[in-house]
Design an enzyme around this catalytic site. Structure first.
Site, short mmCIF file in Angstrom:
data_model
loop_
_atom_site.label_atom_id
_atom_site.label_comp_id
_atom_site.label_asym_id
_atom_site.label_seq_id
_atom_site.Cartn_x
_atom_site.Cartn_y
_atom_site.Cartn_z
N LYS A 120 0.83 -1.21 0.00
CA LYS A 120 0.00 0.00 0.00
C LYS A 120 0.87 1.26 0.00
O LYS A 120 0.62 2.20 -0.76
CB LYS A 120 -0.93 0.01 1.21
CG LYS A 120 -1.93 1.17 1.18
CD LYS A 120 -2.69 1.30 2.48
CE LYS A 120 -1.85 2.02 3.52
NZ LYS A 120 -2.59 2.36 4.74
N ASP A 138 -6.60 1.16 1.06
CA ASP A 138 -6.63 1.25 2.51
C ASP A 138 -8.01 0.78 2.99
O ASP A 138 -8.78 0.22 2.21
CB ASP A 138 -6.32 2.68 2.97
CG ASP A 138 -7.46 3.65 2.66
OD1 ASP A 138 -8.38 3.29 1.89
OD2 ASP A 138 -7.42 4.78 3.20
#
Length: 207
Positions: A120, A138
């Site tokens: 991420k 997320d």
């Protein structure tokens, strides 16, 4: 969600946020990387409060090493897991100098080889700093993709791959910003604001 609905879905979010950007404050690619590492399990507001004074004097890996881990901890002690994050920031700063001439690499593998940098974080840096059409998933992005039926998936990687498949090219660069902002302010976890939602008629959520 069908292709035509997906295009309309993104078009409406894009109209609502014509110039979306990260809500983390940063000065350059290095400070962005540090901010994203610090933001794990923390709010952007909390990270910005800590990094404001930090980034006023530290904007390069060498400056971070010169600052020292003890001083870094003092700057970020209000952020969750600050001790581990301080160690990671110092270690990644050292590796950036040792392996990349003090520059943040624009390649996923090189980024993910740095301490504290997962997929991420790498996606955020590649997208925001280098303009690559990556999608950082997320909790907000994951929730919106599943709840709306845009790109359902059982885990973060499955959702990311699904979003990359279905997102029209013209929205690819800003897609994760649209989804994060929508999830953070409208499609909230506990009390989604469906009544005022721009994409309610396209959404599969039955709540």
């Amino acid at each position: 969600m069908k292709p035509a609905q997906i295009d309309e879905f993104y078009a409406r979010l894009a109209a609502a946020h014509p110039s979306p950007k990260s809500e983390l404050d940063y000065v350059n690619a290095y400070t962005l990387l540090v901010a994203v590492v610090l933001s794990a399990q923390a709010t952007d507001v909390g990270v910005n409060k800590a990094t404001g004074p930090l980034f006023a004097k530290v904007t390069t890996p060498q400056a971070m090493l010169d600052l020292g881990e003890d001083s870094l901890r003092e700057h970020i002690r209000t952020i969750g897991l600050y001790q581990t994050k301080a160690r990671n920031v110092m270690a990644l700063s050292h590796l950036l100098i040792e392996r990349h001439g003090g520059q943040v690499p624009a390649e996923r593998d090189a980024l993910e080889a740095l301490p504290g940098v997962g997929r991420k974080t790498a996606n955020v840096v590649l997208n925001v700093a280098f303009g690559q059409p990556t999608i950082a998933v997320d909790t907000h992005c994951f929730r919106v993709a599943n709840r709306t039926g845009l790109a359902p998936g059982k885990n973060v990687l499955a959702v990311e791959e699904g979003l990359l498949r279905v997102t029209p090219a013209r929205f690819a660069h800003d897609a994760h910003h649209y989804l994060i902002l929508h999830g953070r302010y409208v499609c909230k976890a506990r009390k989604p604001e469906c009544d005022g939602c721009l994409v309610r008629d396209l959404c599969a959520f039955g709540g």
